[in-house]
Design a protein around this motif. Structure first.
Motif, mmCIF file in Angstrom:
data_model
loop_
_atom_site.group_PDB
_atom_site.id
_atom_site.type_symbol
_atom_site.label_atom_id
_atom_site.label_comp_id
_atom_site.label_asym_id
_atom_site.label_seq_id
_atom_site.Cartn_x
_atom_site.Cartn_y
_atom_site.Cartn_z
ATOM 1 N N LEU A 11 0.828 -1.203 0.000
ATOM 2 C CA LEU A 11 0.000 0.000 0.000
ATOM 3 C C LEU A 11 0.866 1.258 0.000
ATOM 4 O O LEU A 11 0.580 2.226 -0.716
ATOM 5 C CB LEU A 11 -0.938 -0.003 1.213
ATOM 6 C CG LEU A 11 -1.942 1.150 1.287
ATOM 7 C CD1 LEU A 11 -2.825 1.184 0.043
ATOM 8 C CD2 LEU A 11 -2.796 1.009 2.541
ATOM 9 N N ALA A 12 1.946 1.241 0.771
ATOM 10 C CA ALA A 12 2.865 2.385 0.784
ATOM 11 C C ALA A 12 3.511 2.567 -0.584
ATOM 12 O O ALA A 12 3.755 3.696 -1.012
ATOM 13 C CB ALA A 12 3.936 2.191 1.855
ATOM 14 N N LEU A 13 3.762 1.478 -1.279
ATOM 15 C CA LEU A 13 4.336 1.551 -2.628
ATOM 16 C C LEU A 13 3.368 2.262 -3.580
ATOM 17 O O LEU A 13 3.771 3.136 -4.352
ATOM 18 C CB LEU A 13 4.663 0.152 -3.132
ATOM 19 C CG LEU A 13 5.308 0.046 -4.505
ATOM 20 C CD1 LEU A 13 6.679 0.708 -4.516
ATOM 21 C CD2 LEU A 13 5.425 -1.413 -4.921
ATOM 22 N N ILE A 14 2.097 1.924 -3.494
ATOM 23 C CA ILE A 14 1.086 2.576 -4.332
ATOM 24 C C ILE A 14 1.024 4.070 -4.022
ATOM 25 O O ILE A 14 1.024 4.908 -4.929
ATOM 26 C CB ILE A 14 -0.297 1.907 -4.128
ATOM 27 C CG1 ILE A 14 -0.288 0.500 -4.709
ATOM 28 C CG2 ILE A 14 -1.409 2.750 -4.758
ATOM 29 C CD1 ILE A 14 -1.478 -0.345 -4.301
ATOM 30 N N HIS A 15 0.976 4.413 -2.728
ATOM 31 C CA HIS A 15 0.908 5.816 -2.328
ATOM 32 C C HIS A 15 2.170 6.578 -2.752
ATOM 33 O O HIS A 15 2.085 7.730 -3.200
ATOM 34 C CB HIS A 15 0.705 5.949 -0.821
ATOM 35 C CG HIS A 15 -0.656 5.563 -0.367
ATOM 36 N ND1 HIS A 15 -1.808 6.192 -0.796
ATOM 37 C CD2 HIS A 15 -1.066 4.587 0.481
ATOM 38 C CE1 HIS A 15 -2.859 5.633 -0.240
ATOM 39 N NE2 HIS A 15 -2.438 4.650 0.548
ATOM 40 N N THR A 16 3.312 5.942 -2.615
ATOM 41 C CA THR A 16 4.575 6.579 -3.010
ATOM 42 C C THR A 16 4.584 6.868 -4.499
ATOM 43 O O THR A 16 4.929 7.967 -4.925
ATOM 44 C CB THR A 16 5.770 5.688 -2.631
ATOM 45 O OG1 THR A 16 5.761 5.468 -1.216
ATOM 46 C CG2 THR A 16 7.086 6.320 -3.051
ATOM 47 N N ARG A 17 4.188 5.892 -5.283
ATOM 48 C CA ARG A 17 4.162 6.090 -6.743
ATOM 49 C C ARG A 17 3.159 7.168 -7.141
ATOM 50 O O ARG A 17 3.451 8.000 -8.010
ATOM 51 C CB ARG A 17 3.867 4.775 -7.445
ATOM 52 C CG ARG A 17 5.045 3.831 -7.425
ATOM 53 C CD ARG A 17 4.777 2.581 -8.220
ATOM 54 N NE ARG A 17 5.994 1.769 -8.310
ATOM 55 C CZ ARG A 17 6.005 0.470 -8.403
ATOM 56 N NH1 ARG A 17 4.870 -0.213 -8.446
ATOM 57 N NH2 ARG A 17 7.140 -0.185 -8.470
#
Length: 76
Positions: A11-17
């Motif tokens: 989820l953090a990866l999605i938000h970061t991107r």
């Protein structure tokens, strides 16, 4: 070492991107999924926990003591 932005949570990866796409698209190629907990991989657990201690060791050998009460925060 090559430049990279490591993220160990989906989820953090999605938000970061999404954030980088909107604000810094030039950094998107550097984002990588890290398959192990970052704090464990880089030995950051002890450092993180030390941030919440009352006594901090100064580089010159001294100490900084932080005392938090209902009335005040004192630093000695």
């Amino acid at each position: 070492e090559e430049n990279k932005i490591l993220v160990d949570d989906d989820l953090a990866l999605i938000h970061t991107r999404n954030f980088l796409k909107a604000h810094r698209p030039d950094l998107l190629p550097f984002v990588q999924k890290h398959n192990h907990p970052l704090f464990e991989t880089y030995g950051l657990e002890d450092f993180w926990e030390s941030l919440f201690e009352d006594v901090l060791l100064a580089p010159n050998g001294g100490n900084i003591v932080i005392d938090v009460t209902a009335a005040a925060i004192t630093i000695d």
